[in-house]
Design an enzyme around this catalytic site. Sequence first.
Site, PDB file in Angstrom:
ATOM      1  N   ASP A 181      47.994 -38.386  66.348  1.00 53.93           N
ATOM      2  CA  ASP A 181      48.466 -39.315  67.380  1.00 53.93           C
ATOM      3  C   ASP A 181      49.523 -38.693  68.290  1.00 53.93           C
ATOM      4  OD1 ASP A 181      46.792 -41.309  66.469  1.00 53.93           O
ATOM      5  OD2 ASP A 181      48.278 -42.150  65.104  1.00 53.93           O
ATOM      6  N   LYS A 191      53.653 -47.462  61.399  1.00 53.45           N
ATOM      7  CA  LYS A 191      52.544 -48.392  61.660  1.00 53.45           C
ATOM      8  C   LYS A 191      51.511 -48.325  60.538  1.00 53.45           C
ATOM      9  CE  LYS A 191      49.978 -47.640  65.498  1.00 53.45           C
ATOM     10  NZ  LYS A 191      48.537 -47.522  65.171  1.00 53.45           N
TER      11      LYS A 191
HETATM   12  C1  S3P Z   1      45.531 -44.191  61.165  1.00 50.00           C
HETATM   13  C2  S3P Z   1      44.695 -43.115  61.192  1.00 50.00           C
HETATM   14  C3  S3P Z   1      44.410 -42.346  62.424  1.00 50.00           C
HETATM   15  C4  S3P Z   1      45.421 -42.627  63.525  1.00 50.00           C
HETATM   16  C5  S3P Z   1      45.729 -44.083  63.646  1.00 50.00           C
HETATM   17  C6  S3P Z   1      46.276 -44.646  62.360  1.00 50.00           C
HETATM   18  C7  S3P Z   1      45.726 -44.915  59.888  1.00 50.00           C
HETATM   19  O1  S3P Z   1      43.130 -42.711  62.898  1.00 50.00           O
HETATM   20  O2  S3P Z   1      44.955 -42.116  64.747  1.00 50.00           O
HETATM   21  O3  S3P Z   1      46.684 -44.311  64.679  1.00 50.00           O
HETATM   22  O4  S3P Z   1      46.681 -45.715  59.776  1.00 50.00           O
HETATM   23  O5  S3P Z   1      44.930 -44.679  58.962  1.00 50.00           O
HETATM   24  P1  S3P Z   1      41.780 -41.993  62.363  1.00 50.00           P
HETATM   25  O6  S3P Z   1      41.616 -42.348  60.951  1.00 50.00           O
HETATM   26  O7  S3P Z   1      40.686 -42.573  63.217  1.00 50.00           O
HETATM   27  O8  S3P Z   1      41.995 -40.535  62.609  1.00 50.00           O
END
Ligand code: S3P
Length: 449
Positions: A326, A28
């Site tokens: 996550d 993702k």
């Molecule tokens: C992500 C960073 C994480 C993660 C999210 C995806 C990203 O969040 O929890 O599902 O793609 O940079 P945070 O940056 O808030 O930790």
Amino acid sequence: MQNLSAPEPFRLAATGPLAGTVSVPGDKSISHRALMLGALAIGTTRITGLLEGEDVLATAAALRAMGADIERTGAGEWTVHGVGVGGLLQPETALDMGNSGTSTRLLMGLVASHPITATFVGDASLSKRPMGRVIDPLSLMGASFMASPGGRLPLTMTGLCPAVPLEYTLPVASAQVKSALLLAGLNTPGQTVIIEPTPTRDHSERMLAGFGATLDIEETPEGRRITLHGEAELKPQTIIVPGDPSSAAFPMVAALIVPGSDVRITNIGINPTRAGLIEVLQAMGADITLENARTVGGEPVADLHVRHSPLTGIDVPPAIAPSMIDEFPILFVAAACAQGTTRTTGLEELRVKESDRLATMAKGLAAIGVKVEEQEDGLTIQGTGGDPLPGLGNSGTQIATKLDHRIAMSFAVAGLAARSPILIDDRRPVATSFPNFLALMTGLSAEIS
Ligand code: S3P
């Protein structure tokens, strides 16, 4: 992208050991970034393995609304005809971010250094999440914001061009905040410097370098110091998106907790900034081997071979949290099946994810008969020592997913190791990150009802 249909309760049950070879959808984080950088390159970027989940589709729709030409040419195959750094146009209508924090925060970074105004809206879960963490530094770069109370969505922002470069130390370990600032820095003259005291996922840095941006990364006593030289010119790329380790986590833990299971999950990203769960599960006694380790498109990838294993509870070191941020909901399920106590700490960030994941997991685990204590920054879980989880019995209750895909999938996996059914209130959130989750699990012989 607001979900107006009725909730669809569901559950998984195991009919025997899980067996087979599966591949999970594309990563993702990498999918969002591939679309965004493709939209800023001049020329045609080709992407294969793109995650076609709702979150990534929200990013694609927003980029189209700002002038990029994005086409789906086959399953997971997309082309992006970019507008060039600085070329985004003002969207005519509000950008609907659905459930996706990553789309919102990263796109806010992009808008911040363009002379355009954009409104961001999202679902009930996203509208509760804090945006101050990007509003504050992007304001220092010159963007202006009108946000809902508490710095939340809906919000309207206007970017500044040229924006003001900044040097910023991240107050929270967040790849989203880091990436928002890097994306803002692309169209900003001079050096945008970000210091991260705790390393977070580095997909943005890897992909920016691949697209031809000039980036210096130094390890300093204060942390990783990332310097982006603007204004950048990006060259279109061919991106191969690896399988998402955060999605692989569900069949992985399922195989560990269902007796007799033997599962291979192919083509999974094992970037060290994402692979913390594998390390923690191995420390708990999990039989997980990494096969065919290789590098694909600048990201380390391997096939995972996972066999049912007796697990033992551990104290999870808080320093590993960013590399599995996550994966805690599904780790808690593994802990519930382990021998002894698992203690987690330093997880305040879980309270501001798609749901308050400490509270939602503690409540759900208690409902299925797990001994769990909730602290401000973590959970302490007493495992069953390999005995089946009690389940919901005849209580008539359902697990509340709170619009959180990872809560839904975690309790679905728990259902595979439960004595009585675990009914979950809604399967729809699963589509945000792992649209074929139920089909994949049934392919491994789990039953859905
Ligand atoms: C992500 C960073 C994480 C993660 C999210 C995806 C990203 O969040 O929890 O599902 O793609 O940079 P945070 O940056 O808030 O930790």
